[in-house]
Motif scaffolding. Sequence first.
Motif, short mmCIF file in Angstrom:
data_model
loop_
_atom_site.label_atom_id
_atom_site.label_comp_id
_atom_site.label_asym_id
_atom_site.label_seq_id
_atom_site.Cartn_x
_atom_site.Cartn_y
_atom_site.Cartn_z
N SER A 198 1.17 -1.13 -0.01
CA SER A 198 -0.43 -0.35 0.14
C SER A 198 0.79 1.34 -0.15
O SER A 198 2.41 0.81 0.18
CB SER A 198 -0.47 0.03 1.61
N ASP B 277 1.60 5.31 1.47
CA ASP B 277 0.99 6.49 2.53
C ASP B 277 1.29 7.62 1.73
O ASP B 277 1.95 7.48 1.45
CB ASP B 277 1.91 6.85 3.72
N ASN C 284 -3.58 6.20 3.63
CA ASN C 284 -2.90 5.27 2.53
C ASN C 284 -4.20 4.66 1.82
O ASN C 284 -5.04 4.62 2.24
CB ASN C 284 -2.40 4.13 4.37
N LYS D 23 -9.07 3.76 0.80
CA LYS D 23 -8.37 5.15 1.15
C LYS D 23 -8.68 4.86 2.72
O LYS D 23 -9.64 4.87 3.80
CB LYS D 23 -9.03 6.48 0.88
N LYS E 236 -6.39 6.12 6.78
CA LYS E 236 -6.10 6.74 7.67
C LYS E 236 -4.32 6.38 8.14
O LYS E 236 -4.29 5.13 7.91
CB LYS E 236 -6.63 7.81 9.27
N ALA E 237 -3.21 6.57 7.66
CA ALA E 237 -2.22 6.53 7.50
C ALA E 237 -1.42 6.45 8.70
O ALA E 237 -1.87 7.12 9.57
CB ALA E 237 -1.02 7.29 7.26
N SER F 68 8.38 -1.02 5.91
CA SER F 68 8.08 0.01 5.27
C SER F 68 9.45 0.76 4.57
O SER F 68 10.14 0.93 4.54
CB SER F 68 7.52 1.52 6.26
#
Length: 168
Positions: A12, A14, A19, A30, A32-33, A54
């Motif tokens: 995914s 960000d 996100n 979509k 929230k990150a 990440s």
Amino acid sequence: MTPTGFGTYHTSLDVGGFNYSFAATSGITKTKAIDPTSPQALSSCPPGVSYTQSLILSSSSPSPSSLSKILNSLSKTFTPTSYHLLNRNCNHFTEALTLSLNLPSYPPYLNRVARTGTLLIKHEICDVKKEAEIARGNKIITKEEEKKKSKKKIITEKQRKALEALKK
């Protein structure tokens, strides 16, 4: 990454505090990150998936209107029913979004299994570069248009004048 270089990954991206992901039945989502190392992030992985790492591709974010335009374009082809494990998956989406946003290199190993698998079947493969160009608003020339264009003869100024004289 696995020792053979053939790991399977869910990705995914960000962007701007949110996100973005792509999955079967839900399409582009979509949320929230969140900090990827937090317990909440680790528990939000899809079933059977474990968090690996990440990757920071850029610290800058596009304008909200630019991002919205790109996502609207990508949502036309990354639909809930278009998901395919090998030919149009979450990695294809995040790579297309990465390219659309002009972010630096997307790690090629992330979709290696899908690329290898498509060699074994005859099916249309997601062209992430084409998807990104369309999302950026660039016109894509089809192979048919390219053939017509290459067959078109270019005449010299002298030939053009001669043709004009014949028309008179």
